[in-house]
Write a protein that holds these residues in place. Structure first.
Motif, PDB file in Angstrom:
ATOM      1  N   GLY A 628      14.407   0.459   2.687  1.00  0.00           N
ATOM      2  CA  GLY A 628      14.300  -0.929   2.144  1.00  0.00           C
ATOM      3  C   GLY A 628      14.161  -0.934   0.840  1.00  0.00           C
ATOM      4  O   GLY A 628      13.638  -2.249   0.386  1.00  0.00           O
ATOM      5  N   VAL A 632      14.335  -4.914  -2.442  1.00  0.00           N
ATOM      6  CA  VAL A 632      13.608  -5.333  -3.551  1.00  0.00           C
ATOM      7  C   VAL A 632      14.414  -5.328  -4.616  1.00  0.00           C
ATOM      8  O   VAL A 632      13.958  -6.194  -5.713  1.00  0.00           O
TER       9      VAL A 632
ATOM     10  N   GLY B  45       8.236   1.173  -1.422  1.00  0.00           N
ATOM     11  CA  GLY B  45       9.551   0.635  -1.853  1.00  0.00           C
ATOM     12  C   GLY B  45      10.098  -0.569  -1.411  1.00  0.00           C
ATOM     13  O   GLY B  45      10.843  -1.422  -1.761  1.00  0.00           O
ATOM     14  N   ARG B  46       9.760  -1.011  -0.207  1.00  0.00           N
ATOM     15  CA  ARG B  46       9.797  -2.206   0.744  1.00  0.00           C
ATOM     16  C   ARG B  46       9.167  -3.420   0.331  1.00  0.00           C
ATOM     17  O   ARG B  46       9.636  -4.574   0.644  1.00  0.00           O
ATOM     18  N   ILE B  47       8.075  -2.864  -0.394  1.00  0.00           N
ATOM     19  CA  ILE B  47       7.175  -4.415  -0.727  1.00  0.00           C
ATOM     20  C   ILE B  47       7.588  -5.253  -1.969  1.00  0.00           C
ATOM     21  O   ILE B  47       7.631  -4.569  -2.959  1.00  0.00           O
ATOM     22  N   PRO B  70       2.625   9.921  -5.179  1.00  0.00           N
ATOM     23  CA  PRO B  70       3.839  10.041  -5.871  1.00  0.00           C
ATOM     24  C   PRO B  70       4.650  11.482  -5.714  1.00  0.00           C
ATOM     25  O   PRO B  70       3.655  12.384  -5.718  1.00  0.00           O
ATOM     26  N   THR B  77      11.648   8.539  -3.040  1.00  0.00           N
ATOM     27  CA  THR B  77      11.674   8.137  -4.241  1.00  0.00           C
ATOM     28  C   THR B  77      10.884   6.605  -3.918  1.00  0.00           C
ATOM     29  O   THR B  77      10.682   6.015  -4.994  1.00  0.00           O
ATOM     30  N   TYR B  81       9.651   3.584  -7.181  1.00  0.00           N
ATOM     31  CA  TYR B  81       9.909   2.207  -7.346  1.00  0.00           C
ATOM     32  C   TYR B  81       8.773   1.342  -7.220  1.00  0.00           C
ATOM     33  O   TYR B  81       8.622   0.309  -8.076  1.00  0.00           O
ATOM     34  N   ARG B  85       7.417  -1.320  -9.944  1.00  0.00           N
ATOM     35  CA  ARG B  85       7.597  -2.900  -9.777  1.00  0.00           C
ATOM     36  C   ARG B  85       6.094  -3.379  -9.793  1.00  0.00           C
ATOM     37  O   ARG B  85       6.137  -4.392 -10.445  1.00  0.00           O
TER      38      ARG B  85
END
Lengths: 658, 140
Positions: A628, A632, B45-47, B70, B77, B81, B85
């Motif tokens: 996912g 974003v 990374g989906r948030i 991390p 990865t 992100y 972010r």
């Protein structure tokens, strides 16, 4: 009209003990869209699942929420259950009111409203679920085994016997691992080499097994059924095909260093075989110390080699190959006992570790099997064994029990008595843990042979007149103890390989706080990892003895075989999906994709009266793993993740913030 | 502010590490305040920062974003992100007039049940000290 059924589980008293299940059910019934609510003692049981199937049919449910345990536990169970009632399995959502609620809160007045919130979240999400359909991918029916110790050998043999090709990658010049260093094995005292070397030879000669020694895995990419692995086969500087293993080169080599195989108690040459039964039985040149490489001189081995096998110009080979499954069997190492300054390891040569004693007992070891103390070569009369060195010690070592040490210390005491009948043995211990078939009897045997077990810690060791004075306390008698010892053996704990975290990252698996690889479930999925297609065998997962290691290796092999038995694998349908009408074709998504699953696609469409051609992103669902990250990165909101869509997550947020 | 006021914390946790860490806290019966409500996502990374802002808009007193350490991301990865972010998202919150201290980012692995417990305990204390997130309700 969406018709949601909510099934609230008691889980015996696990949930019902601290959550008012009746109240949760009552509140759930008030949530818009919920048409049926039911309570079950054990929803995962046969009658529990039957009631779900029945309700789906009777109440024409098109969405199901199971308020029970973690989805990591039973999501699959209930998806299958829904599928058997004709509902798309991806229309099921779990509300975790056990791990995240009933087990962590004891006050029913706070846990019940929290459970209601959790159910409300699940209903909000499930209402926005759509039927999903997994696609299928082919399986590369070749297995990679990383590590050529007993675990790797056993796993490779089992997989190859089932008819699948296996590649074993071992970083040492030979397979065999730790077990090859051992003299005898508990509790039967059969010789380690005698049971291991035939297996090594079996593996080497098996038509389905390819062994790459002196090689390391550099990178693993891909996913279950389709891993792409890069292996670096280091230059051995010896042509394996030409070498006849006559050993003249080893005899004539002028350079030597401490032998790793003998734990530094003997030496080996720059061109060497770790031990005589090495597989492959070919020497390797250690370029770090070889004079040809360090000083540009020498070259004797090349001159004396009758078959012209020594090749200084050999280079590392990098192989990139596809595998369907990976077994990690990377083993463990020994705790650095120098940390215990009071024991004097490193300062007093006669303080040694268990593995060093193992080499002293072994007939292939530096003393030809005679137990002689390293300082002066004398035969020891009094030997002190200290257990739990580095294990069960939160201050200097690790809190866990290293499991095999109690038994190997008992074995050492027995072997000492067998080799030197007049010798006396003292064992300083915290507890004796002899759980295992015939283990307690074996420990008793070491006691009956005269080994004195002293419960307590050793506080200090110091040399006096050629002896080592061991001071400690017998906590059972409450007395100070002092032993004049000739040799002290430390039962060093098994600890993860120093590069285990690095290997875990390559494999994409998790590891615990010490560095042991984590299994998918401690009880029910002990050899699987959270990364599909990667399995665990042996001490890389935690301290183990040989029988346990072999059992786990065979279990891992069975998992690989059952994976390979299918011609195709169904993929996770929770993948990214593009709304082409929103996509502007910037392809930012492809920049963040770790799987290179997003490609550009040219589409033609009508815009008013004209036909326009434009670029959009396109997801390769076979490669997409559903992380996912792209969703974003997408500036247009065109990218979504099926099963975890923006709409679903926002609905969950709203349900929780009511 | 009443004495028994309990902050409402929305926790976004990745499936592989932090959700499993919360599960482990459960199986180990490590109790923590009932302030947190968890939303499971495949990866940190989906948030989307939008989810976090929305939670504050709807009255969450705190938001927890939790992922693998991390370097340990299941998808290699994703958490990198996320880290970038949310560094920016904090600044964005400031810009919006929200208190960025209400958003916390933690790395919790699957074996760190205890860390999950500590994070929730400490975060609840901190948010409790800050008081309810009235600001967004007033704006709306």
């Amino acid at each position: 009209m969406i018709r949601v059924g909510v099934f609230v589980c008691w889980c015996g008293s696990n949930i019902a003990g601290t959550v008012d299940v009746g109240k949760v059910a009552e509140e759930a019934a008030r949530i818009p869209g919920v048409v049926h609510v039911e309570q079950n003692k054990y929803t995962c049981s046969d009658p529990g699942q039957d009631s779900i199937r029945k309700a789906i049919k009777e109440h024409r449910l098109d969405r199901v929420v199971v308020a029970a345990c973690s989805p990591r536990m039973h999501e699959n169970t209930f998806r299958k259950c829904a599928a058997s009632a004709g509902l798309n399995p991806y229309l099921v959502e779990m509300a975790n009111i056990r791990e995240h609620c009933s087990w962590v809160h004891s006050d029913m007045s706070v846990s019940t409203p929290k459970a209601v919130d959790i159910v409300r979240r699940a209903v909000a999400k499930v209402k926005r679920c759509v039927p999903l359909h997994p696609s299928t991918i082919p399986v590369e029916k070749r297995a990679l085994v990383i590590g050529g110790g007993i675990a790797g050998i056993q796993a490779a043999l089992d997989i190859a016997e089932a008819g699948y090709d296996v590649t074993v990658v071992e970083r040492e010049p030979t397979i065999g691992g730790r077990m090859a260093q051992l003299d005898k094995t508990f509790p039967t005292l059969d010789c380690s080499s005698c049971i291991l070397t035939p297996k090594m030879v079996d593996a080497a000669s098996h038509p389905g097994i390819r062994i790459l020694t002196y090689a390391e895995v550099e990178e693993i990419s891909g996913y279950v059924g389709n891993f792409e692995v890069r292996v670096r086969k280091r230059a051995r500087s010896v042509d394996e095909a030409r070498c006849t293993a006559c050993g003249i080169c080893i005899l004539k080599c002028p350079t030597s260093r401490d032998s790793e195989f003998n734990m530094g108690l003997g030496t080996r040459k720059a061109i060497y075989m770790p031990f005589p039964q090495a597989v492959p039985n070919k020497p390797t040149i250690d370029r770090e110390i070889c004079r040809h490489f360090t000083a540009g001189k020498c070259g004797i081995c090349q001159k004396v080699c009758p078959s012209g096998a020594v090749d200084f110009s050999q280079e590392d080979q990098v192989l990139t190959e596809k595998f369907g499954a990976v077994v990690a069997a990377t083993g463990a190492t020994q705790f650095s006992v120098e940390v215990y300054g009071e024991y004097g390891y490193g300062r007093y040569p006669d303080v040694i570790t268990g593995l060093e004693l193992e080499r002293l007992i072994s007939s292939t070891g530096p003393t030809d099997g005679k137990i002689r103390r390293p300082s002066d070569g004398k035969i020891p009369k009094t030997v002190v064994f200290i257990k739990c060195v580095g294990s069960r010690d939160e201050n200097k070592g690790y809190p866990y029990c290293s499991k095999a040490c109690c038994m190997y210390t008992a074995k050492h005491a027995i072997l000492l008595k067998e080799k030197i009948p007049s010798a006396s043995a003292y064992v300083f211990y915290m507890d004796v843990r002899a759980g295992g078939k015939d283990y307690e009897e074996f420990y008793k045997r070491s006691q009956e042979m005269g080994t004195r077990y002293v419960r307590g810690r050793v506080s200090r060791i110091y040399p006096l007149d050629g002896k080592l004075i061991v001071q400690g306390e017998d906590t059972l008698l409450g007395e100070r103890v002092e032993v004049e010892a000739d040799l002290v053996v430390l039962a060093a704990a098994m600890v993860p390989q120093p590069d285990a975290p690095e290997m875990a990252r390559k494999l994409g698996i998790s590891y615990n706080q010490y560095g042991f690889f984590s299994e998918a479930h401690p009880k029910l999925r002990p050899v699987e990892t959270n990364t599909a297609g990667v399995f665990l065998a042996g001490t890389c997962q935690g301290p183990k003895d040989i029988p346990e290691t072999v059992a786990q290796a065979s279990a891992a092999a069975a998992k690989v075989i059952s994976l390979f038995a299918k011609s195709e694998l169904s993929t996770n349908p929770n993948v990214a999906s593009v709304d082409e009408s929103l996509c502007s074709g910037c392809l930012w998504c492809s920049n963040v994709c770790p799987y290179k699953a997003i490609e550009e696609k040219i589409i033609t469409e009508r815009a008013g009266k004209e036909t326009v051609t434009r670029t959009v992103a396109s997801v390769n669902t076979g490669l997409c793993q559903g992380c996912g990250a792209c969703t974003v990165a997408c500036r247009d909101g065109a990218m979504n993740l099926l099963g975890f869509t923006n709409e679903q997550i926002l609905a969950e947020v709203e349900a929780l913030c009511l | 502010m009443s004495l028994d006021w309990q902050p409402k914390i929305v926790g976004f946790t990745c499936n592989w590490c932090s959700y499993a860490g919360a599960d482990l806290a459960g199986t180990s019966r490590m109790s923590y305040p009932a302030s947190v409500r968890i939303i499971r996502v495949p990866c940190s990374g989906r948030i989307n920062p939008v989810f976090v802002i929305r939670a504050f808009q709807r009255g969450a007193d705190g938001v927890l974003v939790a992922g693998c350490h991390p370097g340990d991301c299941h998808y290699s990865t994703g958490n990198m992100y996320a880290r970038r972010r949310f560094l920016i998202a904090r600044r964005f919150m400031e810009y919006l007039g929200m208190d960025p201290a209400r958003l916390e980012i933690h790395w919790i692995s699957a074996s760190e049940g205890q860390k999950f417990q500590e994070v929730i305990k400490n975060m609840t204390d901190r948010i409790h000290a800050m008081g309810p997130n009235r600001k967004m309700r007033e704006i709306l």
